[in-house]
Design a protein around this motif. Structure first.
Motif, PDB file in Angstrom:
ATOM      1  N   VAL A   1      -3.119  11.385  -5.060  1.00  0.00           N
ATOM      2  CA  VAL A   1      -3.362  10.332  -4.074  1.00  0.00           C
ATOM      3  C   VAL A   1      -4.662  10.705  -3.368  1.00  0.00           C
ATOM      4  O   VAL A   1      -4.666  11.324  -2.314  1.00  0.00           O
ATOM      5  CB  VAL A   1      -2.190  10.224  -3.072  1.00  0.00           C
TER       6      VAL A   1
ATOM      7  N   THR B   1       1.427   3.909  -3.095  1.00  0.00           N
ATOM      8  CA  THR B   1       1.133   5.323  -2.832  1.00  0.00           C
ATOM      9  C   THR B   1       2.295   6.198  -3.296  1.00  0.00           C
ATOM     10  O   THR B   1       2.103   7.218  -3.963  1.00  0.00           O
ATOM     11  CB  THR B   1       0.861   5.546  -1.326  1.00  0.00           C
TER      12      THR B   1
ATOM     13  N   TYR C   1      -6.894   5.461  -2.684  1.00  0.00           N
ATOM     14  CA  TYR C   1      -6.235   4.775  -1.573  1.00  0.00           C
ATOM     15  C   TYR C   1      -7.108   3.646  -1.039  1.00  0.00           C
ATOM     16  O   TYR C   1      -6.656   2.531  -0.787  1.00  0.00           O
ATOM     17  CB  TYR C   1      -5.934   5.792  -0.470  1.00  0.00           C
TER      18      TYR C   1
ATOM     19  N   GLN D   1       0.847  -1.191   0.000  1.00  0.00           N
ATOM     20  CA  GLN D   1       0.000   0.000   0.000  1.00  0.00           C
ATOM     21  C   GLN D   1       0.886   1.246   0.000  1.00  0.00           C
ATOM     22  O   GLN D   1       0.659   2.204  -0.740  1.00  0.00           O
ATOM     23  CB  GLN D   1      -0.895   0.000   1.251  1.00  0.00           C
TER      24      GLN D   1
END
Lengths: 101, 235
Positions: free
Chosen positions: B124, B114, B129, B110
């Motif tokens: 972002v 990102t 997300y 993750q």
């Protein structure tokens, strides 16, 4: 407490400890009004540094089959996307194990 | 569904391929170590950090004091502190509740995705997300449950070659950052120090020690305009 409730509480405590590691960096860094350039350079290196530290021992300590398969996948990873790299690493290690390496 | 959410879901595919066998392995080993299926699911759903879950299992099996188990899991997960610090500027615009969710879902891939998204100049957003985060979280918990249920049927992960998927996936992540300034020296320093630390100090400390070596090196390198911008995205 029964053994089972000790287990549940330990898992939940581990979850809280893990969550703390996930928020702490943000909390600490946003308290700084100014981020010095050298700290910024270090932060920019976080992905390469941490992920390399996770991967590198597999090249050495996981057996010669894994070492070879990872080296081949590494060479290919410079050209092809990650899914290919996974496929080639997997096929490589299976092939080597099939031939008894 | 909005495009950001879908893009997030799409980038989860290699993550799930790389981590699913690992999640199933966790479930199977958990039951082997005396966990019930629901204990295994609880751990995957609440701790949600693969490597540390396996370390925890190992220690539970050895009847070690609970606080030591928690401390060891904390040590394995210590690297997340660096993740949340380094991605702070990209998620500053999230609301408080969104941040609370975002940090809960902050696993290695993750974080890496990102960073990559920011590097590509894409926003972002919270939908992106969450699209990625949920598409990794839900399968992780599901395969843990499957592994716990059908552990005996999975067979030997070594014979199936599944043990290579996670390191290979992480290696792919490392390569994804090769445009950054000082990438090669940082990778070499962290790798070598991690290997040496694994031998002399042991797991899980090799992760933090190896990472620190790369970070110190990056901080000591001459500061270029590149590093000042935070990432060296070159054409």
């Amino acid at each position: 407490m029964t053994d089972h409730s000790v287990l549940i509480y330990t898992i939940l405590a581990a979850a809280v400890a893990t969550y703390i590691t996930r928020i702490a960096g943000y909390v600490l860094i946003t308290r700084l009004s100014h981020i010095p350039p050298r700290l910024e350079a270090a932060l920019s290196a976080v992905p390469a540094a941490v992920l390399s530290a996770l991967v590198a021992p597999h090249f050495i300590y996981a057996g010669v089959d894994v070492t070879i398969a990872l080296l081949v996948a590494l060479a290919i990873g410079f050209r092809l996307p990650t899914l290919w790299l996974l496929l080639i690493a997997w096929a490589g290690v299976m092939g080597l194990r099939y031939f008894g390496v | 569904m909005n495009t950001d959410f879908l893009q997030g879901m799409r980038s989860s595919v290699p993550v799930v391929v790389g981590s699913a066998p690992f999640g199933a392995l966790f479930g199977a080993l958990a039951v082997d170590n005396g966990f019930s299926v629901s204990d295994a699911v609880l751990m995957s759903a609440s701790v949600y950090a693969g490597a540390s879950q396996l370390v925890g299992l190992d220690l539970f099996g050895k009847n070690i004091q609970p606080w030591l188990v928690v401390l060891s899991i904390f040590a394995v997960n210590f690297r997340h502190i660096l993740y949340s610090a380094s991605m702070a500027p990209y998620i500053k615009h999230f609301s408080g509740v969104q941040k609370a969710f975002a940090f809960f879902l902050l696993v290695d891939p993750q974080y890496a995705e990102t960073e990559k998204r920011h590097e590509k100049g894409l926003p972002v957003s919270f939908s992106w997300y969450l699209g990625l985060g949920l598409s990794v979280y839900v399968p992780w918990v599901a395969v843990s449950a499957l592994g716990a249920f059908f552990g005996k049927m999975i067979g030997d992960p070594h014979a199936l070659g599944l043990d290579i998927l996670l390191p290979a996936y992480f290696m792919g992540l490392v390569l994804g950052f090769r445009q950054r300034s000082h990438w090669l020296p940082v990778v070499v320093a962290s790798s070598l120090v991690s290997i040496v630390a694994m031998h002399f100090v042991g797991s899980p400390w090799h992760i933090s020690i190896g990472a620190l070596a790369g970070l110190v090196l990056a901080a000591c390198m001459p500061v270029t305009s590149d590093t000042l911008e935070g990432e060296g995205a070159k054409p």
